[in-house]
Each structure stands twice: as C-alpha cells, then as structure tokens.
Design an enzyme around this catalytic site. Structure first.
Site, PDB file in Angstrom:
ATOM      1  CD  GLU A 288      -2.814  -1.440   2.499  1.00 17.58           C
ATOM      2  OE1 GLU A 288      -2.903  -0.527   3.254  1.00 17.58           O
ATOM      3  OE2 GLU A 288      -3.562  -2.514   2.351  1.00 17.58           O
TER       4      GLU A 288
ATOM      5  CG  ASN B  80      -0.409  -7.051  -1.786  1.00 15.98           C
ATOM      6  OD1 ASN B  80      -0.956  -7.574  -2.619  1.00 15.98           O
ATOM      7  ND2 ASN B  80      -0.813  -7.082  -0.301  1.00 15.98           N
TER       8      ASN B  80
ATOM      9  CG  HIS C 228      -9.798  -6.104   0.416  1.00  9.30           C
ATOM     10  ND1 HIS C 228      -9.899  -7.128   1.071  1.00  9.30           N
ATOM     11  CD2 HIS C 228      -8.350  -5.765   0.677  1.00  9.30           C
ATOM     12  CE1 HIS C 228      -8.867  -7.428   1.990  1.00  9.30           C
ATOM     13  NE2 HIS C 228      -7.820  -6.644   1.601  1.00  9.30           N
TER      14      HIS C 228
ATOM     15  CD  GLU D 212      -4.283  -8.128   1.443  1.00  6.90           C
ATOM     16  OE1 GLU D 212      -5.394  -7.441   2.153  1.00  6.90           O
ATOM     17  OE2 GLU D 212      -3.246  -7.877   1.879  1.00  6.90           O
TER      18      GLU D 212
ATOM     19  CG  ASP E 187     -12.362  -9.295   1.765  1.00  2.00           C
ATOM     20  OD1 ASP E 187     -12.399  -8.353   0.922  1.00  2.00           O
ATOM     21  OD2 ASP E 187     -11.818  -9.036   2.750  1.00  2.00           O
TER      22      ASP E 187
HETATM   23  O1  9MR Z   1      -6.667  -8.857   8.263  1.00  2.00           O
HETATM   24  C1  9MR Z   1      -6.058  -7.874   8.965  1.00  2.00           C
HETATM   25  C2  9MR Z   1      -6.821  -7.423  10.247  1.00  2.00           C
HETATM   26  O2  9MR Z   1      -6.931  -8.661  11.230  1.00  2.00           O
HETATM   27  C3  9MR Z   1      -6.041  -6.307  10.832  1.00  2.00           C
HETATM   28  O3  9MR Z   1      -7.021  -5.902  12.081  1.00  2.00           O
HETATM   29  C4  9MR Z   1      -6.024  -5.371   9.865  1.00  2.00           C
HETATM   30  C5  9MR Z   1      -5.257  -3.991  10.484  1.00  2.00           C
HETATM   31  O4  9MR Z   1      -4.916  -2.968   9.666  1.00  2.00           O
HETATM   32  O5  9MR Z   1      -5.206  -5.555   8.929  1.00  2.00           O
HETATM   33  C6  9MR Z   1      -5.736  -6.667   8.130  1.00  2.00           C
HETATM   34  O6  9MR Z   1      -5.221  -7.152   6.955  1.00  2.00           O
HETATM   35  C7  9MR Z   1      -5.115  -5.948   6.036  1.00  2.00           C
HETATM   36  C8  9MR Z   1      -3.635  -6.333   5.059  1.00  2.00           C
HETATM   37  O7  9MR Z   1      -2.903  -6.527   6.107  1.00  2.00           O
HETATM   38  C9  9MR Z   1      -3.473  -5.360   4.192  1.00  2.00           C
HETATM   39  N1  9MR Z   1      -4.635  -5.182   3.337  1.00  2.00           N
HETATM   40  C10 9MR Z   1      -5.773  -4.847   3.920  1.00  2.00           C
HETATM   41  C11 9MR Z   1      -6.075  -5.890   5.052  1.00  2.00           C
HETATM   42  C12 9MR Z   1      -7.496  -5.675   5.689  1.00  2.00           C
HETATM   43  O8  9MR Z   1      -7.382  -4.528   6.435  1.00  2.00           O
END
Ligand code: 9MR
Length: 365
Positions: A173, A214, A250, A279, A281
């Site tokens: 990001e 990513n 997402h 990732e 969903d």
């Molecule tokens: O799935 C992750 C969640 O458990 C955490 O609380 C969150 C914190 O920012 O991060 C989530 O994973 C993220 C991933 O690392 C990067 N892309 C977005 C994902 C969803 O927030």
C-alpha cells in the site's frame, strides 16, 4: 438452484468425497472428480486448490493465530487451500516489537501449520504504513538511521523465513488513490528509493523468494494501478528484483465489478512480472439475501476467470475463507458476508461458483 444449507466441503484426501460429490450434484454442478478418473488421489473430490493446481495456479487463504485453536475451522483451512498468508503475524509490529529484537513466534506458528498441511506460505508484509511498532513511529530518525533500520528488518525477517516463504509482499500500500506515493514514514525520510532498496535487500536475503508490491483498489485500470505499472516498468528497467504485483481484491458489490481486471492483469504480465489476487473478499451491505449472494458468487467466478485467462496470474488468496473471521464487519459498519464460507463454515454460492470457474480444465494433449 444452489442451496446455502450444504455442509462445509472437506478435503478430498479420504473422507467425504462421495458426500461432496452428492452435494455438488444436488447443487446442479458438474462434479469435479469424474475428470480425474484413474488418478487415485484426484479421483476423490477435488479441493479448490486441487482444481487451481490443474491450471498451474494456487488457491489460498489468509489466517490469523487466534483462529488456529478453532478445530472445525483449521480442518477446512488445512484441507481446502494450497497456500496460507498470515493476516497479521509477519507484520512489523509482530516481528520486531523492540528495535533489533525480533519475535517470530506467531509467524512460525502459521508456518508450522502450513508445513504440517503441505501448504506454502505467502509472506505479508515487510513494510507498510500501518501496524508499525511504537518505537519506530515515535522515533526521530535520520535517513541513514532509518535506512539501516529498514535494511535490518527486511533482511532479518526474510532470512528467518528463507525457504519457508515462497513470496513476499515486500511493500504494501505505497500509493495513494491518485497514483502519487503515499507519504509514509519511509517515503518522508528516504524518498521513493526505499522501495527499490527494500526489494534488493529482500532479494539478497532470499534470492529464491518472489518479491511483490501489493495494494488495494488496483484491480481496475486507473491512476493507482497505472502508478504501479510505471513503477514496476522502471524497477525492471533498473534491474531491481521485482517479480510480482499483488492485487488485494477487496471488492464491494455496491461499487461495481472492476470490468477490466483481466486486461489489467495482462498488462503487468506483459511487463514480465507475475500477478496474484492476494486478499480477495467481496462484501455487501447487510443483511445478505439470495440475490446479493448470487451476485457475489458471480463476482468470485469472474475474478477467478480473469486470473485463469492470464498466464502469469499465479494464484488467488481469499482474506480468510469464512465470514466467522472476516475483517470487514469491524472496519465497514453494516457490511460483511464477504467470503465463500459463512459464519457456520457452510459453503456459500460463491464457493460453488469458484469451483465452477476452476472446473474448466485446459485440454491435455
Ligand atoms: O486482516 C487484518 C486485520 O486482522 C487487521 O486488523 C488489519 C489491521 O490493519 O489488517 C488486516 O489485513 C489488511 C492487510 O494486512 C493489508 N490489506 C488490507 C487488509 C485488511 O485491512
């Protein structure tokens, strides 16, 4: 018509192949095992990963450490998927909670689970603006200090997982929606060169690992994905070891499907890098209903088909596989139901749609 009441599918290897086949038949679907007749293992009901493997792809899921005590959950996690991504336990706050003090306990736990189930691991993530430890964000660093900190972090983590992590989200990001660089801690102190540096350091630490950039909101062609296209083109021209572009995926029904996903994947392939949906969903405004679940299923199929249509799209990972452990409801009020399995670990129409999409096998000559 597809029913939501189907039991959670179990991995082929041994147990409920016949049951799954019957369930699939009831759901009006082509049954995968027939195509494998004659092959002992594959004559059983194929998992998503088995089906993806037939196309030279993987099908994976994220997971998180607290979930590993949930036995019905881990059974499916261990059986259905070929790769695992730790949702949190390889992030900086977890792996280097104090400067120079590394803790791999939780990351190792996920790796051990994966290895026990013959799964490969995607590493996530070496640098990100979020989930950084307090000592790093509250410190004041000169460029030299921060460069040394970043190098040590990247190399220590990658070395620890050498041979155990097949691909790393090296930088996560790093772009804004308009295609400018995100002004994260690293950018502000080091400028954009930190990206090439991190890739080079990671490559030194494990020359075999595939190194990815990513991000989210890059599934369609637009300023943000264009920025990655230009950056990767430049990195390749400069001989920097970048091997893949991860599109998080997402998605949300209310915002429309990224219609040019396939074309977008293809242009990165044309730059000679792999792509992966990392990732995935597909959320919806709750409550879910039959129509939304059907649309969601169609989107999952379209994502899968787009990846299969592009040779260098190497795999798909869902951001956990069940609504029981989705991050969505906590982050998007009133939204959820984003994953192919519901909260009770029952397969949703999305699961069967992915199977359908994967079931189209290339002709073997
Ligand atoms: O799935 C992750 C969640 O458990 C955490 O609380 C969150 C914190 O920012 O991060 C989530 O994973 C993220 C991933 O690392 C990067 N892309 C977005 C994902 C969803 O927030």
């Amino acid at each position: 018509m597809r029913t939501l009441a189907l039991p959670a599918p179990r991995r082929s290897r041994g147990r409920s192949a016949v049951f799954l086949a019957a369930a699939a038949l009831l759901a009006g679907l082509a049954v995968a095992p027939a195509a494998h007749a004659g092959d002992g293992r594959k004559a059983e009901a194929a998992t998503l990963h088995d089906l993806a493997e037939d196309h030279g792809r993987y099908f994976g899921s994220a997971t998180d450490n607290p979930e590993l005590t949930d036995t019905p959950y881990t059974e499916l996690l261990g059986e259905e998927f070929g790769t695992i991504t730790p949702g949190n336990s390889m992030k900086w706050d977890a792996t280097e909670p104090q400067r120079g003090v590394f803790d791999f306990t939780k990351g190792d736990e996920v790796v051990d689970f994966a290895r026990a189930h013959r799964q490969r691991v995607r590493g996530h993530t070496l640098l990100w603006h979020s989930q950084l430890p307090g000592w790093l964000t509250s410190g004041t660093w000169s460029a030299d200090e921060l460069r040394a900190i970043l190098k040590n972090h990247v190399q220590t983590v990658v070395k620890h997982y050498k041979g155990k992590v097949f691909a790393w989200d090296v930088a996560n990001e790093i772009m804004n929606e308009d295609g400018t660089y995100r002004e994260n801690l690293f950018y502000k102190t080091l400028g954009p060169g930190y990206i090439a540096d991190a890739l080079r350091w990671a490559h030194q630490a494990d020359p075999k690992a595939k190194l990815y950039l990513n991000d989210y909101n890059v599934e369609w062609i637009g300023p943000k994905s264009d920025a990655y296209y230009e950056l990767i083109k430049q990195l390749k021209a400069d001989g920097v070891p970048v091997h893949g572009f991860g599109l998080q995926g997402h998605l949300a029904l209310q915002y429309g499907f990224p219609g040019n996903l396939q074309e977008n994947l293809q242009r990165f392939a044309d730059l000679r890098v792999d792509t992966a949906l990392t990732e995935v969903d597909i959320r919806m405004v709750l409550p879910s209903d039959e129509a939304k679940l059907a649309e969601q299923a169609d989107w999952y199929a379209r994502v899968t088909e787009a990846c299969l249509a592009v040779k260098r799209c190497v795999g798909i990972t869902v951001w956990d596989y069940t609504d029981r452990y989705s991050w969505i409801p906590a982050f998007f009020e009133g939204e959820g139901a984003a994953l192919p399995w519901d909260e009770n670990l029952k397969a949703k129409p999305a699961y069967f749609a992915i199977r359908d999409a994967l079931g189209v096998r290339p002709k073997k000559t």
